[in-house]
Design an enzyme around this catalytic site. Structure first.
Site, PDB file in Angstrom:
ATOM      1  NE  ARG A   1       7.339  23.851   6.430  1.00 15.54           N
ATOM      2  CZ  ARG A   1       9.068  23.332   5.790  1.00 15.54           C
ATOM      3  NH1 ARG A   1       9.706  23.245   5.777  1.00 15.54           N
ATOM      4  NH2 ARG A   1       8.395  21.837   6.163  1.00 15.54           N
TER       5      ARG A   1
ATOM      6  CD  GLU B   1       9.831  19.312   7.376  1.00 17.29           C
ATOM      7  OE1 GLU B   1      10.260  18.251   6.256  1.00 17.29           O
ATOM      8  OE2 GLU B   1      10.933  20.432   7.858  1.00 17.29           O
TER       9      GLU B   1
ATOM     10  CD  GLN C   1      19.763  22.293   0.664  1.00 16.92           C
ATOM     11  OE1 GLN C   1      19.891  20.826   0.632  1.00 16.92           O
ATOM     12  NE2 GLN C   1      18.631  22.769   0.245  1.00 16.92           N
TER      13      GLN C   1
ATOM     14  CD  GLU D   1      18.677  16.743  19.510  1.00 16.49           C
ATOM     15  OE1 GLU D   1      19.752  16.343  19.181  1.00 16.49           O
ATOM     16  OE2 GLU D   1      17.776  16.790  20.055  1.00 16.49           O
TER      17      GLU D   1
ATOM     18  CG  ASP E   1      13.404  23.544   5.829  1.00 18.30           C
ATOM     19  OD1 ASP E   1      12.475  22.463   5.762  1.00 18.30           O
ATOM     20  OD2 ASP E   1      14.271  23.498   6.141  1.00 18.30           O
TER      21      ASP E   1
ATOM     22  CG  HIS F   1       6.126  21.791   0.639  1.00 15.16           C
ATOM     23  ND1 HIS F   1       5.973  21.564   1.240  1.00 15.16           N
ATOM     24  CD2 HIS F   1       7.743  21.567   0.638  1.00 15.16           C
ATOM     25  CE1 HIS F   1       6.851  22.018   2.534  1.00 15.16           C
ATOM     26  NE2 HIS F   1       7.969  21.093   1.482  1.00 15.16           N
ATOM     27  CG  ASP F   2       8.936  18.703   1.458  1.00 16.04           C
ATOM     28  OD1 ASP F   2       9.520  18.133   0.370  1.00 16.04           O
ATOM     29  OD2 ASP F   2       9.259  18.711   2.475  1.00 16.04           O
TER      30      ASP F   2
ATOM     31  CG  ASP G   1      23.330  20.711   8.627  1.00 10.73           C
ATOM     32  OD1 ASP G   1      22.727  20.619   6.755  1.00 10.73           O
ATOM     33  OD2 ASP G   1      23.081  20.302   9.652  1.00 10.73           O
TER      34      ASP G   1
ATOM     35  CG  HIS H   1      19.996  23.636   5.213  1.00  7.03           C
ATOM     36  ND1 HIS H   1      18.910  22.746   5.400  1.00  7.03           N
ATOM     37  CD2 HIS H   1      19.543  23.710   4.190  1.00  7.03           C
ATOM     38  CE1 HIS H   1      17.836  22.911   5.157  1.00  7.03           C
ATOM     39  NE2 HIS H   1      18.304  23.547   4.295  1.00  7.03           N
TER      40      HIS H   1
END
Ligand code: NOJ
Length: 553
Positions: free
Chosen positions: A203, A244, A173, A212, A205, A311-312, A175, A108
């Protein structure tokens, strides 16, 4: 094992350190961390033993999702510095032998990105198909709403152009639509741009969402991952994608590229992370042992990325409701510690009640688990969270360098924790002077982890330790073996291991002094202190333990 393998396929036993430039070190005294500040701390990171830095998003952003909402993929958020500062930082990191990867957030953009502003102008905008629009979207499946505290749908009505747009995350955000070849080209350009400036990879996201949630659906969504990886390999042989991908193991293997390993180089192991927390909660090795026994082998040269916190939120979405509740009860019983109904917004040491022995054991476990360890800044000194900060920001507090914080001379971008986890009690400077500190423990673990590439490269076997609280495993590579045991409970226990093939060998403790003998019938009794941990290198009596591993090649 030959060390030359570990320099080509460097990611397989890397030590990855994730940090946010914004909260690491302020170099210009405005209260916001920046590249100049980070660059000044490079020797600290090299001294810790970090081999790869993962930078959280550092691009221009309205900052409504802590930088995961980007308005320009080709420059630096002016609060964090300039492209010049970035290049100087890269140069210094490389000089100290560290690679750098960065977040690639291309599922996004921010709704303030010029692409989206153009796209939403009208249905005939030339960038209309860069995003996913619909006159009448399918009804929402509430389980797919990722941030249920703020959103109740994946679609937002755009009054100006009279259609809905898709947003897998926040409504600000939208997509990107990777079904559009122009979007795919642009993403490739972004990869190329940052690789040209020295990045060793990304990395990625939200990978499943990226491939998808597109329009029209791609005949083979994984082809795009293959294309990305092939492009990167053409440009730079040793570059990687760290994905991720929080999906069940059976679906996950496809993201490596079934058998071929030509898509995402490393995937985070969300499953064993969650089971590890269940094991810690129950003081029972079973859930973690089951996860690692079930875990599929990644294709050659691919790897699992291991972590305990990031971090989440500590997501527990792959546990059953009862299991999740057990972890909540043990480590985050108060409502304010929980988030999104599925996770905890706490750091590890507070969850473990500040018990240093237990914290040390948990990180010993992390570094010994088969895969590449990924740590989040501040874990090495045992930083806590600040629940006064909103949502997931609670764990993204400023790095604690000294007793008075040391992050910035000005009011910091985010408040540091108070009480037992305040900088006065938890900081780098004090721990550097204390040989028993968590920081020194991390240094030892990292040193040993690097000296035992068998842990990451070898064939692992989860062992029956004869006690429910003990998680034990062995890793074998090229005739060398490392045996590891962790006591998850708070009483001393004796583990009993059977180590086929190691009959009559000696086990040398790599963390503390001492040896043990494996009996002629391959048995060994292993005393473990409360929350004790042991890493043991096997060697035949006639060979010094130092010669039994990498040194013998
Ligand atoms: C995953 C990131 O880890 C998270 O921090 C972010 O909010 C979402 N993706 C949306 O970008």
């Amino acid at each position: 094992m030959r060390l030359t393998y570990t320099s080509d396929v460097w990611w397989k036993n890397a030590v990855v350190y994730c940090l946010d430039v914004e909260t690491f070190k302020d170099g210009n005294g405005d209260g916001v961390g920046d590249f100049r500040g980070l660059t000044q701390q490079i020797d600290y990171l090299a001294g810790l033993g970090v081999t790869c830095l993962w930078l959280m998003p550092f691009f221009p952003t309205p900052n409504r999702d802590d930088g995961y909402d980007i308005t320009d993929f080709y420059s630096i958020d002016p609060r964090l510095g300039t492209l010049g500062d970035f290049v100087e930082f890269m140069r210094t990191a490389h000089d100290r032998g560290m690679r750098v990867i960065a977040d690639l957030v291309v599922n996004h953009t921010s709704d303030q990105h010029p692409w989206f502003k153009e796209s939403r102008k009208s249905k005939s905008s030339p960038l209309r198909d860069w995003y996913v629009w619909s006159d009448k979207p399918e009804p929402d499946d509430p389980s797919k709403v990722v941030f249920p505290d703020k959103e109740d749908s994946l679609w937002e009505w755009d009054n100006r152009s009279k259609q809905y747009y898709l947003h897998s995350f926040y409504k600000h955000q939208p997509d990107l639509n990777v079904a559009n070849p122009e979007v795919r080209d642009e993403i490739t350009r972004i990869l190329g741009f940052w690789m040209e400036l020295g990045l060793s990879g990304f990395r990625v996201d939200a990978v499943p969402f990226l491939i998808e949630n597109v329009d029209p659906k791609l005949p083979d969504p994984h082809e795009f991952l293959q294309d990305m990886r092939a492009f990167m390999t053409r440009r730079k042989g040793g570059s990687i994608l760290l994905g991720e991908v929080n999906v069940p193991y059976e679906d996950l293997v496809a993201y490596f590229g079934d058998g071929l390993g030509d898509q995402v180089t490393m995937c985070f192991d969300f499953i064993s992370m969650q089971r590890a927390w269940l094991s810690l909660a129950r003081q029972n090795a079973g859930p973690l042992a089951d996860a690692l026994r079930e875990r599929p082998e990644p294709p050659k040269d691919c790897q699992w990325a291991m972590f305990l916190r990031n971090h989440d939120e500590l997501t527990l979405d792959k546990l059953t409701d009862e299991e999740r509740q057990e972890v909540f009860d043990a480590f985050g019983p108060e409502k304010d510690m929980q988030i999104f109904g599925r996770g905890l917004r706490r750091r590890l040491p507070t969850m473990l009640g500040g018990d240093l022995r237990r914290v040390k054991m948990a990180y010993s476990l992390l570094f010994s688990l088969p895969g590449t360890p990924v740590i989040f800044y501040g874990e090495e000194i045992g930083m806590g969270e600040n629940l006064d900060e909103e949502g997931r920001l609670a764990v993204r507090v400023p790095m604690q360098w000294t007793r008075d914080g040391g992050f910035s001379p000005a009011e910091p971008v985010r408040e540091v924790p108070e009480g037992s986890f305040a900088p006065e009690r938890v900081n780098v400077a004090d721990q550097k002077r204390d040989t028993a500190s968590l920081l020194r423990w991390f240094q030892l673990l990292i040193e040993r982890y690097r000296e035992c590439p068998e842990l990451a490269w070898g064939t692992y076997t989860v062992l029956d330790a004869g006690h429910h609280a003990v998680f034990a495993h062995r890793c074998d590579a090229d005739g060398a073996t490392v045996v590891v045991a962790h006591n998850l409970c708070d009483t001393a226990v004796d583990a009993e291991l059977e180590l086929a093939g190691l009959e009559g060998q000696q086990l040398t403790d790599l963390l503390v002094d001492g040896t043990l003998d494996v009996s002629a019938d391959a048995k060994v009794k292993l005393p473990l202190e409360p929350h004790g941990c042991r890493w043991l290198r096997a060697s035949p009596p006639e060979i010094a333990p130092e010669d039994a591993g990498v040194m013998s090649q």
